[in-house]
Design an enzyme around this catalytic site. Sequence first.
Site, short mmCIF file in Angstrom:
data_model
loop_
_atom_site.label_atom_id
_atom_site.label_comp_id
_atom_site.label_asym_id
_atom_site.label_seq_id
_atom_site.Cartn_x
_atom_site.Cartn_y
_atom_site.Cartn_z
N CYS A 2 0.82 -1.21 0.00
CA CYS A 2 0.00 0.00 0.00
C CYS A 2 0.86 1.26 0.00
O CYS A 2 1.97 1.27 0.52
CB CYS A 2 -0.87 0.05 1.26
SG CYS A 2 -1.81 -1.43 1.54
N ARG A 27 4.17 0.89 -6.34
CA ARG A 27 4.28 0.00 -5.19
C ARG A 27 3.33 -1.20 -5.31
O ARG A 27 3.48 -2.16 -4.58
CB ARG A 27 3.96 0.79 -3.89
CG ARG A 27 4.95 1.89 -3.61
CD ARG A 27 4.47 2.80 -2.51
NE ARG A 27 4.41 2.13 -1.22
CZ ARG A 27 5.45 1.96 -0.41
NH1 ARG A 27 6.63 2.43 -0.75
NH2 ARG A 27 5.30 1.35 0.75
N TRP A 74 -3.13 -2.53 -1.45
CA TRP A 74 -2.72 -3.84 -1.94
C TRP A 74 -3.32 -4.83 -0.96
O TRP A 74 -2.87 -4.94 0.18
CB TRP A 74 -1.19 -3.91 -1.96
CG TRP A 74 -0.61 -5.09 -2.66
CD1 TRP A 74 -0.38 -5.21 -4.00
CD2 TRP A 74 -0.14 -6.29 -2.06
NE1 TRP A 74 0.19 -6.42 -4.27
CE2 TRP A 74 0.35 -7.11 -3.10
CE3 TRP A 74 -0.09 -6.78 -0.75
CZ2 TRP A 74 0.89 -8.38 -2.87
CZ3 TRP A 74 0.44 -8.04 -0.51
CH2 TRP A 74 0.93 -8.82 -1.58
N ASN A 100 -0.85 1.49 5.91
CA ASN A 100 0.00 0.54 5.19
C ASN A 100 0.60 -0.37 6.25
O ASN A 100 1.24 0.10 7.18
CB ASN A 100 1.11 1.30 4.44
CG ASN A 100 2.18 0.38 3.87
OD1 ASN A 100 1.94 -0.82 3.69
ND2 ASN A 100 3.35 0.93 3.60
N GLY A 101 0.37 -1.68 6.12
CA GLY A 101 0.91 -2.62 7.11
C GLY A 101 -0.15 -3.65 7.46
O GLY A 101 -1.15 -3.79 6.75
N GLU A 487 18.41 -14.66 -11.91
CA GLU A 487 17.84 -13.32 -12.01
C GLU A 487 17.00 -13.19 -13.29
O GLU A 487 15.93 -12.58 -13.29
CB GLU A 487 18.97 -12.28 -11.97
CG GLU A 487 18.57 -10.84 -12.22
CD GLU A 487 17.49 -10.31 -11.27
OE1 GLU A 487 17.16 -10.96 -10.27
OE2 GLU A 487 16.94 -9.24 -11.57
N LYS A 491 13.02 -12.28 -13.52
CA LYS A 491 12.53 -11.14 -14.30
C LYS A 491 11.40 -11.57 -15.22
O LYS A 491 10.36 -10.95 -15.30
CB LYS A 491 13.69 -10.60 -15.11
CG LYS A 491 13.96 -9.17 -15.19
CD LYS A 491 14.38 -8.37 -14.01
CE LYS A 491 13.71 -8.61 -12.69
NZ LYS A 491 14.49 -8.18 -11.58
N GLU A 494 8.15 -12.56 -13.35
CA GLU A 494 7.50 -11.41 -12.73
C GLU A 494 6.61 -10.65 -13.69
O GLU A 494 5.51 -10.25 -13.34
CB GLU A 494 8.56 -10.40 -12.25
CG GLU A 494 9.14 -10.67 -10.90
CD GLU A 494 10.03 -9.52 -10.45
OE1 GLU A 494 11.07 -9.28 -11.09
OE2 GLU A 494 9.68 -8.87 -9.45
N HIS A 510 20.07 -33.98 -13.51
CA HIS A 510 19.62 -34.49 -12.21
C HIS A 510 18.12 -34.24 -12.00
O HIS A 510 17.64 -34.29 -10.88
CB HIS A 510 20.44 -33.86 -11.08
CG HIS A 510 21.89 -34.22 -11.17
ND1 HIS A 510 22.38 -35.44 -10.77
CD2 HIS A 510 22.93 -33.53 -11.67
CE1 HIS A 510 23.69 -35.48 -11.00
NE2 HIS A 510 24.04 -34.33 -11.55
N LYS A 609 6.27 -3.24 -5.20
CA LYS A 609 7.68 -2.85 -5.33
C LYS A 609 8.43 -3.09 -4.04
O LYS A 609 9.53 -3.60 -4.04
CB LYS A 609 7.75 -1.37 -5.72
CG LYS A 609 9.17 -0.81 -5.85
CD LYS A 609 9.89 -1.46 -7.01
CE LYS A 609 11.30 -0.94 -7.19
NZ LYS A 609 12.06 -1.84 -8.08
C1 AGP Z 1 12.77 -7.76 -8.23
O1 AGP Z 1 12.48 -7.64 -9.58
C2 AGP Z 1 11.65 -7.94 -7.34
N1 AGP Z 1 10.55 -7.15 -7.59
C3 AGP Z 1 11.91 -8.35 -5.92
O2 AGP Z 1 12.41 -9.63 -5.97
C4 AGP Z 1 12.84 -7.47 -5.06
O3 AGP Z 1 14.15 -7.55 -5.53
C5 AGP Z 1 12.76 -7.95 -3.59
O4 AGP Z 1 11.45 -7.75 -3.13
C6 AGP Z 1 13.73 -7.23 -2.69
O5 AGP Z 1 13.49 -5.86 -2.64
P1 AGP Z 1 14.53 -4.87 -2.00
O6 AGP Z 1 15.77 -4.92 -2.85
O7 AGP Z 1 13.86 -3.54 -2.02
O8 AGP Z 1 14.81 -5.38 -0.61
#
Ligand code: AGP
Length: 614
Positions: A2, A27, A74, A100-101, A487, A491, A494, A510, A609
């Site tokens: 949020c 976010r 969110w 938020n929380g 990575e 990506k 996501e 394996h 985010k």
């Molecule tokens: C990356 O593309 C992600 N959205 C996610 O994995 C992110 O890297 C992770 O939540 C960690 O966030 P931070 O670096 O702000 O701690």
Amino acid sequence: MCGITGYIGYDEAAPLLIRALKKLEYRGYDSAGVAVIDNERIFVRKMKGQIKLLDESLLSFPLGGKAGIGHTRWATHGEPSDINSHPHTDSEGRIAIVHNGIVENYIKLKQWLQGRGVVFRSDTDTEVIVHIINYFYRGNGGGLLDALIETLKLLNGSYALAIVSADYPDRIIAARKGSPLIAGVGKTGSFIASDIPALLEHTRDVIFLEDGEIAVLYRDHIELRGSEGEALKRETTHIEWDIESAEKGGYPHFMLKEIFEQPKAMSDALGPRLKKDSASNTIIDFDEVKLDERWTQARRILFVACGTAYHAGIIGKYALEHFARIPVEVDIASEYRYRRPVFDKNDIVIVISQSGETADTLAAMRLAKQNGSRVFAITNVPGSTLSREADTVVYTYAGPEIAVASTKAFTTQVVCIYLLALELGRLRGQISAQDYQRYVAALSAIPKQARQILDKKESIQRLASRQFNKTKMFFMGRQFDYPVSMESALKLKEISYTHSEAFAAGELKHGPIALVDSDTLVVTFATQKALFEKMISNIREVTSRGAASLVITWEGVDFFDTVSDEIFTLPETEDSFSPLLAVIPAQLFAYYCAVQHGNTPDKPRNLAKSVTVE
Ligand code: AGP
């Protein structure tokens, strides 16, 4: 997660709140709302869906008033719906809050309130907060601040809160525990928000609230209070980021812009840490870290992070072991904090987080500190909780990263890690003077080489248009190519929602190879020269089972042409620095696949985010 914002000042609040909410869109959210005070009454407009729906509604039927709060939700407790959207109000509609929380003990509190006749309208945990504030406000005879202080004592969990009351039209009250909150005074009034981009157009001098603190915003000043209401003083922090860096600047999406910003971002991360010595050689000057005996004699270094930052940590393991010959472990923050890790006060714990606000990463950092470890943080956000609580901070200088999928934050984290690994290698006598010069020169050339890769974006775009419909996409590599595979797979999943996984190429036989068929694309990173032959065998193993193949390797290496349909070449650097270049075509590929699928790359479904809840 949020986003919250608030404004009190001389201008109409609703348009400013909408502008701020748009800056917090990245976010992640599923609904949005505002509450505005006008003539000592509170007016709420909130709805499921995008901010533009709320904006359109406010344009058609404006809400007047020069103070208000706003929220992007969110969903955690209760489905995304108009009624569950924030702000929430007390039964008489005299107090409104955004949150938020998570209130972990909300069921108990709800039952307690229901026992006193309170009727709930939403399924949210947040609604309990406003009813408890009202309960204390009406019952205790004190002011709104006193009621809030009493309420906060009952809440378990995390919160960033902003509150308005029709009885106090001259102020907004905000409080923080575990979720970020930033306040600042601009020319037209005072502002509060979950993150810096929402405040940038009004001020760059901000106060970062700390856990347990309360801010009372008036039109032209802000009072900071402790958890018992005691007055506190805090210097403002000046934010160097400019407004343009938080805008799309002609790119269709923030993610593409941020991918293209990587040459500059990596230069900015390198620049302040490189200097000339008396013989005009470029050397590393990492003075913010003070690589004292504790570093040079360290028996173990531990990286702790989540998601993309965790992948940077794995590259850190490979780099520190390779260059500095120190044993390194890497942990996912949410695993580290809940199992029983073995602590050693001589450990150095390196915590990586773009936002500096990730709940699990912060908890892991605190755990390490409590157990005597020295904590070194790599973060992008000045003033973030991580930057304030760690023993030492290295900033990545990537500028604001808005897209949910992290790109420039990752490459700049890796740049900082390489600088550390090389300098530690030199101090520990593990790198000869000649090799050190060669490595530093190679690292300095990376931003220019990154630009050359970006110049070839069309070839990745074409590749994505040919392959985006594959139902499975796997990434494989060995050594430094393995974390890049991880990575790249993250990506892709996501933002394109394609099933993608990463494999250490040696693990293929394996198990993972059972998944490979003609509806599979296998992307192979082949930058570790000593392992080329092994990679050729791995590629043959997948193509002979019908998979399409893309190989990412160095320019001038032509023998992969015989085993793979598609090749993408990178300007050559040291094998050990390949992640900084090899990840770029993978980021572009993920981006273009997402666009081909008609997805919104900046705001992928279900993701936020900054993961500020556990
Ligand atoms: C990356 O593309 C992600 N959205 C996610 O994995 C992110 O890297 C992770 O939540 C960690 O966030 P931070 O670096 O702000 O701690």
